[in-house]
Enzyme design. Structure first.
Site, short mmCIF file in Angstrom:
data_model
loop_
_atom_site.label_atom_id
_atom_site.label_comp_id
_atom_site.label_asym_id
_atom_site.label_seq_id
_atom_site.Cartn_x
_atom_site.Cartn_y
_atom_site.Cartn_z
CB SER A 144 -0.88 0.01 1.25
OG SER A 144 -1.55 1.25 1.37
CE1 TYR A 158 -4.02 -2.25 5.08
CE2 TYR A 158 -3.20 -0.04 4.65
CZ TYR A 158 -3.72 -1.23 4.19
OH TYR A 158 -3.96 -1.39 2.84
P1 NAP Z 1 -11.86 -5.36 0.41
O1 NAP Z 1 -12.72 -4.76 -0.65
O2 NAP Z 1 -12.18 -5.07 1.84
O3 NAP Z 1 -11.83 -6.95 0.18
C1 NAP Z 1 -11.06 -7.71 1.08
C2 NAP Z 1 -11.00 -9.13 0.57
O4 NAP Z 1 -10.13 -9.85 1.47
C3 NAP Z 1 -12.34 -9.82 0.61
O5 NAP Z 1 -12.39 -10.73 -0.47
C4 NAP Z 1 -12.30 -10.56 1.94
O6 NAP Z 1 -13.08 -11.74 1.98
C5 NAP Z 1 -10.84 -10.93 2.04
N1 NAP Z 1 -10.37 -11.17 3.39
C6 NAP Z 1 -10.41 -10.33 4.45
N2 NAP Z 1 -9.88 -10.92 5.53
C7 NAP Z 1 -9.51 -12.16 5.14
C8 NAP Z 1 -8.93 -13.26 5.81
N3 NAP Z 1 -8.61 -13.21 7.11
N4 NAP Z 1 -8.71 -14.40 5.09
C9 NAP Z 1 -9.05 -14.48 3.79
N5 NAP Z 1 -9.60 -13.46 3.10
C10 NAP Z 1 -9.83 -12.33 3.78
O7 NAP Z 1 -10.33 -4.94 0.22
P2 NAP Z 1 -9.56 -4.22 -1.01
O8 NAP Z 1 -9.71 -2.75 -0.85
O9 NAP Z 1 -9.90 -4.86 -2.28
O10 NAP Z 1 -8.03 -4.55 -0.61
C11 NAP Z 1 -7.33 -5.66 -1.14
C12 NAP Z 1 -5.87 -5.51 -0.76
O11 NAP Z 1 -5.37 -4.27 -1.28
C13 NAP Z 1 -5.59 -5.50 0.75
O12 NAP Z 1 -4.39 -6.18 1.02
C14 NAP Z 1 -5.44 -4.01 1.04
O13 NAP Z 1 -4.65 -3.77 2.20
C15 NAP Z 1 -4.77 -3.54 -0.22
N6 NAP Z 1 -4.93 -2.09 -0.46
C16 NAP Z 1 -6.17 -1.55 -0.63
C17 NAP Z 1 -6.28 -0.17 -0.83
C18 NAP Z 1 -7.62 0.52 -1.00
O14 NAP Z 1 -7.66 1.77 -0.95
N7 NAP Z 1 -8.72 -0.19 -1.23
C19 NAP Z 1 -5.14 0.62 -0.82
C20 NAP Z 1 -3.90 0.04 -0.66
C21 NAP Z 1 -3.80 -1.32 -0.47
P3 NAP Z 1 -14.68 -11.73 2.37
O15 NAP Z 1 -15.37 -11.10 1.18
O16 NAP Z 1 -15.04 -13.16 2.52
O17 NAP Z 1 -14.84 -10.93 3.59
#
Ligand code: NAP
Length: 249
Positions: A144, A158
């Site tokens: 991130s 985080y």
């Molecule tokens: P999101 O929309 O909240 O989706 C999270 C996903 O991870 C869901 O499929 C969820 O499954 C799964 N998950 C959560 N906890 C888990 C666990 N303990 N075991 C297995 N699966 C788990 O997140 P996102 O925004 O797409 O983020 C994805 C990645 O990108 C993360 O690593 C996040 O830190 C990184 N990131 C995101 C952003 C942003 O602004 N969105 C920025 C920088 C980095 P369920 O659907 O079953 O709950």
């Protein structure tokens, strides 16, 4: 291209789901891991199958080593040899300063975002390393932009977990480079996904535009493009890279 099998953790929603759909369109069979939202995971799998690729839905909490091992065994049996891993599953927590963080909160953060990624990479290396009889492969870790900026007053825990992912990417890339495995990380900026709402600070999205030189939030599909490129042979000379997809932030 012969069949290639990809496991994406946290592929039921957000960046992981967008990556599964895009990868299927580029010829990958996809194992779709989820934690709680089975219906969303099944919907992603249906989209993958509609593109003529094979899909496997596999439930596992990446904070749990035994569940990770069972997930990889299910992928072995259900899809076959693994060629790619996207360590995407990750969580944030409610906004807090360090003096408000409990040991329980920190434990969940390290177990999910850090140990989960390391243990999934361990299982992937055991299968893909040419040193162990594998055919090589590619790993992409989700870091991130927070790893660079620290997220003071919001979720420093985080940011620390993601800074460790950067370090892990650099080190593992060098450790397995001679074994046919490339390891890279993508560092998204502020992307419009559920992660902000589930952490209780969705309003941050609207308040963040002034921080982003390109003047808008990113999309999950834009992050997926960089992930799928890093997985592909088009990135054959790229390893140990930390790729910012953050609108200039
Ligand atoms: P999101 O929309 O909240 O989706 C999270 C996903 O991870 C869901 O499929 C969820 O499954 C799964 N998950 C959560 N906890 C888990 C666990 N303990 N075991 C297995 N699966 C788990 O997140 P996102 O925004 O797409 O983020 C994805 C990645 O990108 C993360 O690593 C996040 O830190 C990184 N990131 C995101 C952003 C942003 O602004 N969105 C920025 C920088 C980095 P369920 O659907 O079953 O709950």
């Amino acid at each position: 291209m012969s069949e290639r099998n990809l496991l994406i953790t946290g592929a039921s929603r957000g960046i992981g789901a967008a990556t599964a759909r895009l990868a299927a369109g580029r010829g990958w069979n996809v194992a779709i891991n989820y934690h709680r939202d089975q219906a969303s995971a099944e919907a992603v799998a249906a989209d993958v199958r509609a593109m003529g690729r094979r899909a496997l839905v596999v439930q596992a909490d990446v904070a749990d080593e035994a569940q990770i091992e069972a997930m990889f065994a299910a992928v072995d049996a259900g899809l076959g040899p693994l060629h790619g891993l996207v360590n995407n599953a990750g969580v944030v927590d409610v906004a807090a300063r360090v003096e408000g963080m409990s040991a329980q909160r920190l434990q969940r953060m390290w177990a999910t975002n850090l140990s989960g990624s390391v243990l999934c990479a361990r299982e992937a290396v055991r299968r893909m390393s040419t040193r162990r009889g594998g055919a090589g492969g590619s790993i992409v870790n989700l870091s991130s932009a927070a790893a660079r900026v620290g997220s003071p007053g919001l979720y420093l825990d985080y940011s620390m977990s993601k800074a460790a992912i950067d370090h892990f990417t650099t080190g593992l890339a060098r450790e397995v480079a001679a074994e046919g495995i490339r390891v890279n990380a993508v560092r998204p900026g502020i992307i419009a996904t559920d992660i902000h709402a589930t952490s209780g600070h969705a309003e941050r999205l609207a308040n963040s535009l002034s921080l982003i030189p390109l003047g808008r939030l990113g999309t999950a599909e834009e992050v997926a493009e960089s992930i799928v490129w890093l997985l592909s042979d088009a990135a054959a000379y790229v390893t140990g890279a930390l790729l910012d997809v953050a609108g200039g932030r």
